[in-house]
Design a protein around this motif. Structure first.
Motif, short mmCIF file in Angstrom:
data_model
loop_
_atom_site.label_atom_id
_atom_site.label_comp_id
_atom_site.label_asym_id
_atom_site.label_seq_id
_atom_site.Cartn_x
_atom_site.Cartn_y
_atom_site.Cartn_z
N UNK A 134 0.82 -1.21 0.00
CA UNK A 134 0.00 0.00 0.00
C UNK A 134 0.86 1.26 0.00
N UNK A 135 0.35 2.31 -0.66
CA UNK A 135 1.07 3.58 -0.72
C UNK A 135 0.30 4.71 -0.04
N UNK A 136 -0.99 4.54 0.18
CA UNK A 136 -1.79 5.56 0.86
C UNK A 136 -1.66 5.39 2.37
N UNK A 137 -1.95 6.47 3.08
CA UNK A 137 -1.87 6.42 4.56
C UNK A 137 -2.89 5.43 5.10
N UNK A 138 -4.10 5.49 4.59
CA UNK A 138 -5.14 4.56 5.07
C UNK A 138 -4.76 3.11 4.76
N UNK A 139 -4.19 2.90 3.56
CA UNK A 139 -3.78 1.55 3.19
C UNK A 139 -2.67 1.03 4.08
N UNK A 140 -1.73 1.91 4.46
CA UNK A 140 -0.63 1.48 5.32
C UNK A 140 -1.13 1.17 6.73
N UNK A 141 -2.06 1.97 7.23
CA UNK A 141 -2.65 1.69 8.55
C UNK A 141 -3.39 0.36 8.51
N UNK A 142 -4.16 0.15 7.44
CA UNK A 142 -4.88 -1.11 7.29
C UNK A 142 -3.90 -2.28 7.18
N UNK A 143 -2.78 -2.07 6.48
CA UNK A 143 -1.78 -3.11 6.35
C UNK A 143 -1.17 -3.49 7.69
N UNK A 144 -0.95 -2.51 8.56
CA UNK A 144 -0.41 -2.80 9.89
C UNK A 144 -1.38 -3.67 10.69
N UNK A 145 -2.66 -3.31 10.65
CA UNK A 145 -3.67 -4.08 11.38
C UNK A 145 -3.77 -5.51 10.85
N UNK A 146 -3.75 -5.63 9.52
CA UNK A 146 -3.85 -6.96 8.92
C UNK A 146 -2.62 -7.80 9.27
N UNK A 147 -1.45 -7.18 9.34
CA UNK A 147 -0.23 -7.91 9.71
C UNK A 147 -0.33 -8.46 11.12
N UNK A 148 -0.85 -7.61 12.06
CA UNK A 148 -1.04 -8.10 13.43
C UNK A 148 -2.02 -9.27 13.46
N UNK A 149 -3.11 -9.16 12.69
CA UNK A 149 -4.07 -10.25 12.63
C UNK A 149 -3.42 -11.53 12.09
N UNK A 150 -2.56 -11.35 11.10
CA UNK A 150 -1.89 -12.50 10.50
C UNK A 150 -1.03 -13.24 11.49
N UNK A 151 -0.29 -12.51 12.33
CA UNK A 151 0.54 -13.16 13.34
C UNK A 151 -0.31 -14.02 14.27
N UNK A 152 -1.46 -13.48 14.67
CA UNK A 152 -2.34 -14.24 15.57
C UNK A 152 -2.98 -15.43 14.90
N UNK A 153 -3.39 -15.26 13.62
CA UNK A 153 -4.06 -16.34 12.92
C UNK A 153 -3.11 -17.50 12.61
N UNK A 154 -1.90 -17.21 12.21
CA UNK A 154 -0.94 -18.28 11.91
C UNK A 154 -0.56 -19.04 13.17
N UNK A 155 -0.60 -18.35 14.31
CA UNK A 155 -0.24 -19.01 15.57
C UNK A 155 -1.30 -20.02 16.01
N UNK A 156 -2.54 -19.89 15.51
CA UNK A 156 -3.61 -20.78 15.95
C UNK A 156 -3.35 -22.23 15.54
N UNK A 157 -3.16 -22.53 14.23
CA UNK A 157 -2.88 -23.94 13.89
C UNK A 157 -1.58 -24.46 14.49
#
Length: 403
Positions: free
Chosen positions: A217-240
């Motif tokens: 992402x290159x927009x500010x909103x996209x980068x903020x959304x990317x940070x949130x999605x990255x945090x979600x990804x860490x948690x989701x991959x840890x589940x299995x």
């Protein structure tokens, strides 16, 4: 006579192709040959990727691959021919079908078939070459990894519901993240985020914490959304990962608990399912003729537990819980249910041919749910569940190895 000779020949071939059967030099040699040729084949496949080496040794590499692949095809034919020994409770046709569509059967087939398919379908040569990588899975046949892989399979099988649920959640998050990123990045990067599905690659690499970096992402909103999605990804991959780790801990604790029960409680339990053609079906408890050191502790009938008094009749569908004392006077008695592996020395032998201690007795053989009389002419096969009764002096007792 011819049928008997063919049966012995097929038994001999089955032992030869069965991994881990080392009761004679032929079986052991075949295992070594299979492993060596597989390693040579894989080394050849890697060597072919080096252009200079490939040009210098073109003929040698192709001849090596041809010979090793021909051996894989020959091995597949032998396993298909002896499949009725692998599935003794099935007909020849059903046994062959079961092997063909089993995990190992598919791996064995793909080990050699893609090599020959380009002769008939030249257009698919690139795809067929990619399928040759399946040969590496033949390494799973090496007997040293058998027990470890069995534990992994048990853990995945036991946790499959939780794993499927976690994978489903990850897929939903990938789709939702792709749609959200398209909404905020499409105007700024119309060539990159063309539609909702164009962001799936970015969402997948981000949620699975790979972060490839070719799309971002290159927009500010996209980068903020990317940070949130990255945090979600860490948690989701840890589940299995956590589910599988917990499964390994549970499997270890279960094995330790069973070991402790045998060592501290000194009582052994087995379960026997009563089928329609069982000798015990329709008989009373007092007529079963159990060994003196063993008793039927309980009968489970349609989720009800019945006290096994002498006048209780055993019927089809009952599950008998049999127990025996492990210590009695100066002797140690042991009643246990043992499932024969293909690699065991008893596989393929008649009971009267088995070198067994005079204090050990086979009192029941469960073959595919059928209870067989353990007379001297009965040939034991892989997959048989044997009710074994032993009695030894406590001074000379040594823990027997696992079957």
């Amino acid at each position: 006579m011819e049928a008997k000779a063919e049966s012995k020949f097929k038994d001999r071939l089955f032992k030869m192709v069965s991994v881990g059967v080392v009761d004679d030099k032929l079986n052991q040699g075949y295992d070594i040959l299979s492993t060596v040729l597989l390693i040579i084949n894989l080394a050849t496949a890697f060597a072919m990727t080096f252009e200079d080496f490939y040009k210098a040794h073109y003929q040698l590499l192709h001849w090596t691959e041809a010979v090793t692949v021909a051996f894989f095809a020959f091995d597949y034919i032998l396993r298909l021919y002896t499949s009725d020994r692998l599935y003794p409770h099935k007909s020849k046709q059903d046994a062959a079908i079961s092997y063909i569509f089993s995990g190992y059967g598919i791996i064995d087939l793909l080990s050699f078939l893609p090599y020959y398919l380009p002769v008939f379908f030249p257009a698919g040569a690139a795809v067929f070459r990619m399928l040759r990588v399946v040969r590496i899975f033949r390494l799973f046949r090496i007997n040293a990894y058998y027990d470890s892989l069995g534990i992994i399979g048990k853990v995945i099988q036991g946790k499959k519901t939780q794993l499927m649920a976690s994978v489903f959640i990850i897929i939903l998050l990938i789709l939702a993240s792709s749609l959200c990123m398209y909404s905020v990045e499409h105007e700024a990067q119309p060539d990159v985020f063309k539609n909702a599905f164009s962001g799936i690659w970015w969402a997948t690499s981000t949620l699975l914490t790979v972060g490839y970096g070719d799309i971002y992402p290159v927009t500010v909103m996209g980068q903020i959304l990317g940070i949130l999605i990255t945090f979600l990804g860490v948690g989701m991959v840890a589940i299995p990962t956590g589910i599988i780790s917990a499964g390994f801990v549970e499997e270890y604790q279960r094995a330790k608990r069973l070991s402790d029960v045998q060592r501290e409680e000194a009582i052994h339990f087995i379960e026997v399912d009563i089928r329609h053609n069982d000798r015990w079906n329709g008989r009373y408890i007092r007529e079963l003729g159990m060994p003196k050191a063993s008793i039927i502790a309980a009968i489970v009938r349609e989720n009800r537990t019945i006290i096994p008094r002498g006048n209780v009749q055993v019927i089809e569908g009952d599950k008998l819980i049999i127990c025996a004392e492990a210590v009695k006077g100066d002797y140690l008695t042991n009643l246990r249910e043992v499932e024969l592996k293909r690699s065991h020395s008893w596989n393929g032998k008649m009971i009267r041919e088995i070198d067994m201690s005079r204090q050990s007795f086979i009192i029941l053989v469960d073959r595919g749910g059928n209870m067989l009389i353990p007379d001297g002419d009965l040939v034991l096969r892989a997959g048989d569940k044997i009710l074994l009764y032993t009695k030894e002096s406590k001074e000379n007792y040594i823990e027997e190895p696992s079957f």
